[in-house]
Scaffold this motif. Structure first.
Motif, mmCIF file in Angstrom:
data_model
loop_
_atom_site.group_PDB
_atom_site.id
_atom_site.type_symbol
_atom_site.label_atom_id
_atom_site.label_comp_id
_atom_site.label_asym_id
_atom_site.label_seq_id
_atom_site.Cartn_x
_atom_site.Cartn_y
_atom_site.Cartn_z
ATOM 1 N N ASN A 16 24.605 6.435 12.020
ATOM 2 C CA ASN A 16 25.739 5.515 12.152
ATOM 3 C C ASN A 16 26.992 6.144 11.551
ATOM 4 O O ASN A 16 27.098 6.261 10.324
ATOM 5 C CB ASN A 16 25.452 4.210 11.394
ATOM 6 C CG ASN A 16 24.313 3.454 11.997
ATOM 7 O OD1 ASN A 16 23.159 3.774 11.770
ATOM 8 N ND2 ASN A 16 24.619 2.459 12.784
ATOM 9 N N CYS A 17 27.901 6.523 12.394
ATOM 10 C CA CYS A 17 29.150 7.154 11.922
ATOM 11 C C CYS A 17 30.102 7.262 13.096
ATOM 12 O O CYS A 17 29.681 7.416 14.238
ATOM 13 C CB CYS A 17 28.846 8.533 11.337
ATOM 14 S SG CYS A 17 30.308 9.457 10.825
ATOM 15 N N ASN A 18 31.398 7.194 12.810
ATOM 16 C CA ASN A 18 32.405 7.241 13.884
ATOM 17 C C ASN A 18 33.244 8.521 13.848
ATOM 18 O O ASN A 18 34.256 8.605 14.548
ATOM 19 C CB ASN A 18 33.331 6.023 13.770
ATOM 20 C CG ASN A 18 34.100 6.017 12.458
ATOM 21 O OD1 ASN A 18 33.858 6.830 11.580
ATOM 22 N ND2 ASN A 18 35.042 5.093 12.323
ATOM 23 N N GLY A 71 36.261 16.963 12.761
ATOM 24 C CA GLY A 71 35.074 16.150 12.947
ATOM 25 C C GLY A 71 33.830 16.947 12.617
ATOM 26 O O GLY A 71 33.867 17.837 11.755
ATOM 27 N N CYS A 72 32.758 16.647 13.328
ATOM 28 C CA CYS A 72 31.491 17.346 13.053
ATOM 29 C C CYS A 72 30.918 17.906 14.353
ATOM 30 O O CYS A 72 31.372 18.941 14.791
ATOM 31 C CB CYS A 72 30.560 16.420 12.281
ATOM 32 S SG CYS A 72 31.251 15.946 10.664
ATOM 33 N N PRO A 73 29.954 17.227 15.025
ATOM 34 C CA PRO A 73 29.382 17.871 16.215
ATOM 35 C C PRO A 73 30.405 18.096 17.322
ATOM 36 O O PRO A 73 30.273 19.045 18.096
ATOM 37 C CB PRO A 73 28.270 16.910 16.659
ATOM 38 C CG PRO A 73 28.524 15.636 15.966
ATOM 39 C CD PRO A 73 29.271 15.954 14.726
ATOM 40 N N ILE A 123 26.860 20.655 13.129
ATOM 41 C CA ILE A 123 25.792 19.680 13.341
ATOM 42 C C ILE A 123 26.011 18.462 12.443
ATOM 43 O O ILE A 123 26.509 18.595 11.327
ATOM 44 C CB ILE A 123 24.407 20.295 13.033
ATOM 45 C CG1 ILE A 123 24.389 20.917 11.633
ATOM 46 C CG2 ILE A 123 24.022 21.302 14.103
ATOM 47 C CD1 ILE A 123 23.038 21.366 11.168
ATOM 48 N N CYS A 124 25.627 17.285 12.946
ATOM 49 C CA CYS A 124 25.670 16.086 12.103
ATOM 50 C C CYS A 124 24.458 16.103 11.186
ATOM 51 O O CYS A 124 23.321 16.140 11.654
ATOM 52 C CB CYS A 124 25.673 14.815 12.966
ATOM 53 S SG CYS A 124 25.436 13.326 11.956
ATOM 54 N N ILE A 125 24.721 16.051 9.878
ATOM 55 C CA ILE A 125 23.630 16.080 8.898
ATOM 56 C C ILE A 125 23.350 14.681 8.333
ATOM 57 O O ILE A 125 22.638 14.540 7.350
ATOM 58 C CB ILE A 125 23.926 17.078 7.757
ATOM 59 C CG1 ILE A 125 25.232 16.710 7.038
ATOM 60 C CG2 ILE A 125 23.973 18.502 8.286
ATOM 61 C CD1 ILE A 125 25.522 17.579 5.795
ATOM 62 N N GLY A 126 23.940 13.661 8.945
ATOM 63 C CA GLY A 126 23.641 12.283 8.543
ATOM 64 C C GLY A 126 24.213 11.895 7.196
ATOM 65 O O GLY A 126 23.623 11.079 6.488
ATOM 66 N N CYS A 127 25.409 12.420 6.868
ATOM 67 C CA CYS A 127 25.910 12.252 5.496
ATOM 68 C C CYS A 127 26.329 10.830 5.161
ATOM 69 O O CYS A 127 26.591 10.526 4.007
ATOM 70 C CB CYS A 127 27.057 13.226 5.226
ATOM 71 S SG CYS A 127 28.630 12.715 5.929
ATOM 72 N N THR A 128 26.405 9.944 6.153
ATOM 73 C CA THR A 128 26.761 8.548 5.861
ATOM 74 C C THR A 128 25.530 7.679 5.613
ATOM 75 O O THR A 128 25.674 6.503 5.276
ATOM 76 C CB THR A 128 27.484 7.911 7.070
ATOM 77 O OG1 THR A 128 26.610 8.035 8.203
ATOM 78 C CG2 THR A 128 28.799 8.583 7.363
#
Ligand code: SF4
Ligand code: SF4
Length: 363
Positions: free
Chosen positions: A271-273, A285-287, A292-297
Protein backbone atom coordinates in the motif's frame (compact mmCIF):
# COMPACT_ATOMS: atom_id res chain seq x y z
CA UNK A 1 -6.48 -5.46 -7.23
CA UNK A 2 -7.00 -3.16 -4.33
CA UNK A 3 -6.11 -4.44 -0.89
CA UNK A 4 -9.24 -3.81 1.13
CA UNK A 5 -8.86 -2.46 4.57
CA UNK A 6 -11.38 -1.52 7.22
CA UNK A 7 -12.24 1.98 8.26
CA UNK A 8 -11.79 3.36 11.71
CA UNK A 9 -14.89 5.54 12.03
CA UNK A 10 -13.69 8.21 14.35
CA UNK A 11 -17.14 9.76 14.51
CA UNK A 12 -18.32 6.75 16.53
CA UNK A 13 -16.34 8.06 19.44
CA UNK A 14 -17.57 10.98 21.51
CA UNK A 15 -15.64 13.87 20.11
CA UNK A 16 -14.69 17.16 21.62
CA UNK A 17 -13.97 18.16 18.07
CA UNK A 18 -17.66 18.00 17.20
CA UNK A 19 -18.63 20.19 20.12
CA UNK A 20 -16.10 22.94 19.69
CA UNK A 21 -15.91 25.84 17.28
CA UNK A 22 -12.29 25.20 16.35
CA UNK A 23 -8.96 26.42 17.67
CA UNK A 24 -7.33 29.65 16.60
CA UNK A 25 -3.81 28.67 17.62
CA UNK A 26 -2.17 25.29 18.00
CA UNK A 27 1.31 23.98 18.79
CA UNK A 28 3.02 21.12 17.03
CA UNK A 29 5.39 19.36 19.41
CA UNK A 30 7.58 17.16 17.24
CA UNK A 31 9.82 14.62 18.95
CA UNK A 32 12.28 12.76 16.74
CA UNK A 33 14.11 11.18 19.64
CA UNK A 34 12.71 7.72 18.94
CA UNK A 35 14.97 5.19 17.24
CA UNK A 36 15.18 7.62 14.37
CA UNK A 37 17.38 9.04 11.63
CA UNK A 38 15.41 12.32 11.29
CA UNK A 39 14.76 11.37 7.68
CA UNK A 40 11.07 12.16 7.99
CA UNK A 41 11.74 15.69 9.22
CA UNK A 42 14.13 16.22 6.33
CA UNK A 43 11.70 14.70 3.85
CA UNK A 44 8.83 16.86 5.06
CA UNK A 45 10.76 20.00 4.08
CA UNK A 46 10.59 18.88 0.42
CA UNK A 47 6.82 19.26 0.29
CA UNK A 48 5.42 22.07 -1.79
CA UNK A 49 1.71 21.29 -1.58
CA UNK A 50 1.63 22.57 1.05
CA UNK A 51 5.10 23.62 2.14
CA UNK A 52 5.89 23.68 5.84
CA UNK A 53 6.79 27.35 5.41
CA UNK A 54 3.25 28.07 4.18
CA UNK A 55 1.85 26.39 7.27
CA UNK A 56 4.11 28.18 9.73
CA UNK A 57 3.69 31.57 8.05
CA UNK A 58 -0.09 31.27 8.07
CA UNK A 59 -0.42 31.35 4.29
CA UNK A 60 -3.05 28.60 4.13
CA UNK A 61 -6.52 30.07 4.61
CA UNK A 62 -8.70 28.73 7.38
CA UNK A 63 -6.03 27.05 9.50
CA UNK A 64 -5.20 27.88 13.11
CA UNK A 65 -1.98 29.77 13.77
CA UNK A 66 0.68 27.03 13.91
CA UNK A 67 3.68 27.07 16.26
CA UNK A 68 6.09 24.37 15.06
CA UNK A 69 8.58 22.94 17.54
CA UNK A 70 10.88 20.65 15.56
CA UNK A 71 14.55 20.55 16.50
CA UNK A 72 15.87 20.55 12.94
CA UNK A 73 13.82 23.60 11.99
CA UNK A 74 13.72 25.39 15.32
CA UNK A 75 14.61 29.10 15.40
CA UNK A 76 15.54 28.75 19.10
CA UNK A 77 19.09 28.43 20.33
CA UNK A 78 18.31 24.83 21.33
CA UNK A 79 18.72 23.26 24.73
CA UNK A 80 16.32 24.43 27.42
CA UNK A 81 14.89 27.15 25.20
CA UNK A 82 13.79 24.49 22.73
CA UNK A 83 12.60 22.13 25.45
CA UNK A 84 10.45 24.71 27.26
CA UNK A 85 7.12 24.08 25.44
CA UNK A 86 7.64 20.32 25.76
CA UNK A 87 8.22 20.63 29.52
CA UNK A 88 5.16 22.85 29.93
CA UNK A 89 2.95 20.48 27.97
CA UNK A 90 4.21 17.45 29.92
CA UNK A 91 3.34 19.27 33.15
CA UNK A 92 -0.18 19.96 31.87
CA UNK A 93 0.58 23.68 31.50
CA UNK A 94 0.55 24.05 27.73
CA UNK A 95 -0.76 27.42 26.63
CA UNK A 96 -2.38 26.06 23.48
CA UNK A 97 -3.80 22.72 22.40
CA UNK A 98 -1.04 20.72 20.75
CA UNK A 99 -0.44 18.02 18.18
CA UNK A 100 2.23 15.55 19.22
CA UNK A 101 4.27 14.28 16.26
CA UNK A 102 6.53 11.32 16.96
CA UNK A 103 9.34 10.28 14.63
CA UNK A 104 11.29 7.05 15.22
CA UNK A 105 10.36 3.78 16.87
CA UNK A 106 9.72 3.44 20.59
CA UNK A 107 12.28 1.34 22.45
CA UNK A 108 11.28 -1.07 25.19
CA UNK A 109 12.67 0.37 28.41
CA UNK A 110 11.30 -2.59 30.35
CA UNK A 111 13.98 -4.94 29.01
CA UNK A 112 16.77 -2.84 30.49
CA UNK A 113 18.06 -4.33 33.71
CA UNK A 114 19.25 -1.67 36.13
CA UNK A 115 19.95 1.88 34.99
CA UNK A 116 20.21 3.07 31.45
CA UNK A 117 18.11 4.24 28.56
CA UNK A 118 17.86 3.53 24.86
CA UNK A 119 17.08 7.06 23.80
CA UNK A 120 16.37 10.33 25.59
CA UNK A 121 15.18 13.90 25.12
CA UNK A 122 16.44 16.42 27.66
CA UNK A 123 17.28 15.77 31.29
CA UNK A 124 15.23 15.62 34.44
CA UNK A 125 15.60 19.10 35.96
CA UNK A 126 16.04 17.85 39.52
CA UNK A 127 17.94 14.60 39.09
CA UNK A 128 19.88 15.52 35.99
CA UNK A 129 19.13 12.08 34.53
CA UNK A 130 18.13 11.74 30.87
CA UNK A 131 14.37 11.72 30.23
CA UNK A 132 13.50 8.80 28.00
CA UNK A 133 11.25 9.03 24.98
CA UNK A 134 8.94 6.69 26.88
CA UNK A 135 8.68 9.21 29.72
CA UNK A 136 7.72 11.94 27.29
CA UNK A 137 5.10 9.75 25.64
CA UNK A 138 3.63 8.79 29.01
CA UNK A 139 3.33 12.47 29.91
CA UNK A 140 2.40 14.01 26.58
CA UNK A 141 0.29 11.59 24.55
CA UNK A 142 -2.86 11.68 26.68
CA UNK A 143 -2.67 15.49 26.85
CA UNK A 144 -2.28 15.95 23.10
CA UNK A 145 -5.22 17.08 21.02
CA UNK A 146 -3.95 14.77 18.26
CA UNK A 147 -1.09 12.31 17.98
CA UNK A 148 0.61 11.77 14.64
CA UNK A 149 3.23 9.10 13.89
CA UNK A 150 5.61 10.23 11.15
CA UNK A 151 7.36 7.46 9.21
CA UNK A 152 7.35 3.68 9.33
CA UNK A 153 9.50 3.51 12.47
CA UNK A 154 7.01 5.55 14.51
CA UNK A 155 3.98 3.88 12.93
CA UNK A 156 4.96 0.20 12.95
CA UNK A 157 8.49 -0.13 14.34
CA UNK A 158 10.27 -0.12 10.98
CA UNK A 159 13.89 -0.93 10.33
CA UNK A 160 14.95 -0.49 13.95
CA UNK A 161 12.40 -3.07 15.07
CA UNK A 162 13.66 -5.75 12.68
CA UNK A 163 14.41 -9.28 13.84
CA UNK A 164 17.55 -9.39 15.94
CA UNK A 165 17.41 -5.81 17.23
CA UNK A 166 18.52 -5.29 20.83
CA UNK A 167 16.08 -2.50 21.81
CA UNK A 168 12.78 -4.40 21.47
CA UNK A 169 11.42 -1.28 19.82
CA UNK A 170 7.94 -0.86 18.36
CA UNK A 171 5.51 1.56 16.74
CA UNK A 172 3.48 4.16 18.59
CA UNK A 173 0.22 2.18 18.50
CA UNK A 174 2.03 -0.86 19.90
CA UNK A 175 3.16 1.36 22.77
CA UNK A 176 0.06 3.48 23.44
CA UNK A 177 -2.47 0.85 22.36
CA UNK A 178 -4.30 0.53 19.04
CA UNK A 179 -7.47 1.88 20.64
CA UNK A 180 -5.72 5.00 21.98
CA UNK A 181 -7.72 8.20 21.65
CA UNK A 182 -6.26 11.69 21.97
CA UNK A 183 -7.89 14.70 23.63
CA UNK A 184 -9.47 15.43 20.26
CA UNK A 185 -10.96 11.90 20.27
CA UNK A 186 -8.76 10.94 17.36
CA UNK A 187 -6.93 7.64 17.01
CA UNK A 188 -3.21 7.85 16.34
CA UNK A 189 -2.79 9.12 12.79
CA UNK A 190 -0.18 6.94 11.08
CA UNK A 191 1.72 8.27 8.07
CA UNK A 192 4.12 5.47 7.15
CA UNK A 193 6.99 5.61 4.65
CA UNK A 194 10.73 5.29 5.05
CA UNK A 195 10.92 8.18 4.80
CA UNK A 196 7.46 9.73 4.54
CA UNK A 197 6.61 10.98 1.08
CA UNK A 198 6.75 14.76 1.68
CA UNK A 199 3.26 15.68 0.50
CA UNK A 200 1.67 12.58 2.02
CA UNK A 201 2.70 13.89 5.40
CA UNK A 202 1.91 17.54 4.84
CA UNK A 203 -1.51 16.75 3.37
CA UNK A 204 -2.36 14.64 6.39
CA UNK A 205 -1.13 17.28 8.83
CA UNK A 206 -3.12 19.91 6.97
CA UNK A 207 -6.26 17.76 7.20
CA UNK A 208 -5.73 17.35 10.96
CA UNK A 209 -5.27 21.12 11.25
CA UNK A 210 -8.46 21.83 9.28
CA UNK A 211 -10.17 19.45 11.66
CA UNK A 212 -8.67 21.41 14.56
CA UNK A 213 -10.04 24.57 12.97
CA UNK A 214 -13.48 23.01 12.99
CA UNK A 215 -13.57 23.15 9.21
CA UNK A 216 -13.22 19.45 8.30
CA UNK A 217 -14.24 16.05 9.63
CA UNK A 218 -11.56 13.80 11.09
CA UNK A 219 -9.24 12.29 8.46
CA UNK A 220 -10.51 8.89 7.28
CA UNK A 221 -8.13 6.16 8.40
CA UNK A 222 -7.93 2.47 7.57
CA UNK A 223 -7.54 -0.32 10.13
CA UNK A 224 -3.78 0.28 10.29
CA UNK A 225 -4.62 3.94 11.01
CA UNK A 226 -3.30 5.16 7.65
CA UNK A 227 -5.01 7.95 5.68
CA UNK A 228 -7.23 6.07 3.27
CA UNK A 229 -6.89 8.45 0.35
CA UNK A 230 -3.11 8.00 0.39
CA UNK A 231 -2.68 4.30 1.22
CA UNK A 232 -5.85 2.73 -0.17
CA UNK A 233 -4.21 1.56 -3.41
CA UNK A 234 -1.17 -0.55 -4.15
CA UNK A 235 2.11 0.55 -5.67
CA UNK A 236 1.35 -1.69 -8.66
CA UNK A 237 -1.98 0.04 -9.28
CA UNK A 238 -0.15 3.34 -9.73
CA UNK A 239 3.02 2.09 -11.43
CA UNK A 240 3.60 3.13 -15.01
CA UNK A 241 5.47 -0.15 -15.64
CA UNK A 242 2.29 -2.17 -15.04
CA UNK A 243 1.67 -2.41 -18.80
CA UNK A 244 4.87 -4.48 -19.07
CA UNK A 245 3.59 -6.73 -16.30
CA UNK A 246 0.26 -7.20 -18.06
CA UNK A 247 2.13 -8.15 -21.25
CA UNK A 248 4.33 -10.64 -19.39
CA UNK A 249 7.45 -8.61 -20.22
CA UNK A 250 9.85 -8.58 -17.30
CA UNK A 251 13.18 -6.90 -16.58
CA UNK A 252 16.09 -9.29 -16.16
CA UNK A 253 18.37 -6.68 -14.61
CA UNK A 254 18.23 -3.20 -13.07
CA UNK A 255 18.94 -1.28 -16.26
CA UNK A 256 15.68 -2.18 -17.93
CA UNK A 257 12.61 0.06 -18.33
CA UNK A 258 10.35 -3.02 -17.94
CA UNK A 259 8.46 -4.42 -14.95
CA UNK A 260 10.83 -5.31 -12.14
CA UNK A 261 8.83 -7.98 -10.35
CA UNK A 262 11.40 -10.66 -11.15
CA UNK A 263 14.25 -8.59 -9.76
CA UNK A 264 12.61 -7.93 -6.42
CA UNK A 265 9.66 -5.54 -6.76
CA UNK A 266 6.94 -6.05 -4.12
CA UNK A 267 4.66 -3.40 -5.64
CA UNK A 268 1.57 -5.59 -6.27
CA UNK A 269 1.03 -6.19 -2.53
CA UNK A 270 2.25 -2.92 -1.01
CA UNK A 271 0.00 0.00 0.00
CA UNK A 272 1.72 3.15 -1.22
CA UNK A 273 1.11 5.94 -3.72
CA UNK A 274 4.70 6.99 -4.45
CA UNK A 275 4.97 5.78 -8.08
CA UNK A 276 1.64 7.44 -8.82
CA UNK A 277 2.55 10.67 -7.07
CA UNK A 278 6.30 10.91 -7.62
CA UNK A 279 8.61 12.11 -4.88
CA UNK A 280 9.08 15.86 -5.29
CA UNK A 281 6.74 17.74 -7.60
CA UNK A 282 5.98 14.54 -9.49
CA UNK A 283 9.65 13.74 -10.10
CA UNK A 284 11.20 10.52 -8.82
CA UNK A 285 9.68 7.55 -7.08
CA UNK A 286 10.57 3.88 -6.86
CA UNK A 287 9.63 1.17 -9.40
CA UNK A 288 8.41 3.79 -11.88
CA UNK A 289 11.98 5.07 -12.14
CA UNK A 290 13.90 1.81 -11.75
CA UNK A 291 14.08 1.10 -8.03
CA UNK A 292 12.33 -2.03 -6.78
CA UNK A 293 9.59 -1.44 -4.20
CA UNK A 294 10.85 -2.84 -0.90
CA UNK A 295 7.56 -2.26 0.94
CA UNK A 296 8.92 0.52 3.15
CA UNK A 297 5.44 1.76 4.13
CA UNK A 298 4.21 -1.60 5.36
CA UNK A 299 3.73 -2.90 8.91
CA UNK A 300 5.75 -6.00 7.94
CA UNK A 301 8.73 -3.92 6.76
CA UNK A 302 11.56 -4.83 6.56
CA UNK A 303 11.59 -8.49 7.61
CA UNK A 304 8.67 -9.59 5.41
CA UNK A 305 10.43 -8.23 2.32
CA UNK A 306 14.03 -9.35 2.78
CA UNK A 307 16.28 -10.15 1.04
CA UNK A 308 15.13 -7.20 -1.01
CA UNK A 309 16.73 -8.10 -4.31
CA UNK A 310 15.26 -11.61 -4.53
CA UNK A 311 12.11 -12.22 -6.52
CA UNK A 312 9.01 -12.15 -4.25
CA UNK A 313 7.50 -15.64 -3.99
CA UNK A 314 4.03 -14.55 -5.13
CA UNK A 315 5.59 -12.52 -7.94
CA UNK A 316 7.12 -15.68 -9.34
CA UNK A 317 3.75 -17.47 -9.54
CA UNK A 318 1.79 -14.57 -11.02
CA UNK A 319 4.48 -13.73 -13.55
CA UNK A 320 4.56 -17.37 -14.73
CA UNK A 321 0.78 -17.47 -15.06
CA UNK A 322 0.59 -14.22 -17.01
CA UNK A 323 3.39 -15.14 -19.45
CA UNK A 324 1.40 -17.07 -22.10
CA UNK A 325 -1.45 -14.51 -22.10
CA UNK A 326 1.01 -11.62 -22.06
CA UNK A 327 3.11 -13.03 -24.94
CA UNK A 328 0.00 -13.61 -27.07
CA UNK A 329 -1.49 -10.16 -26.39
CA UNK A 330 1.89 -8.50 -26.93
CA UNK A 331 2.15 -10.10 -30.36
CA UNK A 332 -1.35 -9.02 -31.38
CA UNK A 333 -0.66 -5.51 -30.15
CA UNK A 334 2.60 -5.52 -32.11
CA UNK A 335 0.70 -6.30 -35.32
CA UNK A 336 -1.88 -3.59 -34.64
CA UNK A 337 0.89 -1.19 -33.70
CA UNK A 338 2.53 -1.66 -37.10
CA UNK A 339 -0.83 -1.05 -38.78
CA UNK A 340 -1.54 2.19 -36.93
CA UNK A 341 2.00 3.40 -37.41
CA UNK A 342 1.26 4.13 -41.09
CA UNK A 343 -0.49 7.10 -42.60
CA UNK A 344 -3.56 6.44 -44.79
CA UNK A 345 -2.83 6.18 -48.52
CA UNK A 346 -4.85 9.32 -49.33
CA UNK A 347 -2.22 11.53 -47.63
CA UNK A 348 -0.34 12.52 -50.83
CA UNK A 349 0.55 15.45 -53.02
CA UNK A 350 -0.65 14.05 -56.36
CA UNK A 351 -3.10 16.15 -58.47
CA UNK A 352 -6.16 14.00 -57.61
CA UNK A 353 -8.17 13.77 -54.35
CA UNK A 354 -8.41 10.19 -53.07
CA UNK A 355 -9.71 10.79 -49.55
CA UNK A 356 -13.24 9.62 -50.42
CA UNK A 357 -14.68 13.13 -50.20
CA UNK A 358 -18.16 12.98 -51.78
CA UNK A 359 -20.03 16.30 -51.77
CA UNK A 360 -22.86 15.07 -54.06
CA UNK A 361 -25.44 14.71 -51.30
CA UNK A 362 -25.19 18.35 -50.44
CA UNK A 363 -27.96 20.66 -51.73
S1 SF4 B 1 7.73 -2.62 -11.41
FE1 SF4 B 1 6.68 -3.41 -9.54
S2 SF4 B 1 4.96 -2.04 -9.19
FE2 SF4 B 1 5.70 -1.67 -11.28
S3 SF4 B 1 4.45 -2.98 -12.58
FE3 SF4 B 1 6.24 -4.19 -12.03
S4 SF4 B 1 5.66 -5.32 -10.17
FE4 SF4 B 1 4.16 -3.68 -10.45
S1 SF4 C 1 7.01 2.46 -3.69
FE1 SF4 C 1 7.66 0.90 -2.19
S2 SF4 C 1 9.80 1.41 -1.67
FE2 SF4 C 1 8.87 3.21 -2.67
S3 SF4 C 1 8.09 4.49 -1.01
FE3 SF4 C 1 6.39 3.17 -1.65
S4 SF4 C 1 6.53 1.37 -0.33
FE4 SF4 C 1 8.50 2.44 -0.14
Amino acid sequence: MTIESGTTRTSEHPSQAEERQGFEEIDILWISEGMSCDGDTVSMTASSQPAIEDLVLGLIPGLPKVNLHNKVLSPTSGGEEFLAPFRKAAAGEAGNPFILVVEGSIPNQNIIEGDGYWTSFGNDEEMGEPLTLNWWLDNLAHRAWAVVAAGTCATYGGIHAMAGNPTGCMGLADYLGWDFRSQGALPIVNVPGCPIQPENFMETLTWVLYHAAGAAPPPPLDRMLRPQWLFGKTVHEGCDRAAYYEQGDFAKDYNSPKCQVKVGCWGPVVNCNVPKRGWMSGVGGCPNVGGICIGCTMPGFPDAFMPFMDEPTGGSLSSILIRPYGAFIRRLRGITNIAVNQEPKWHHNRPELTSGYAPRWRP
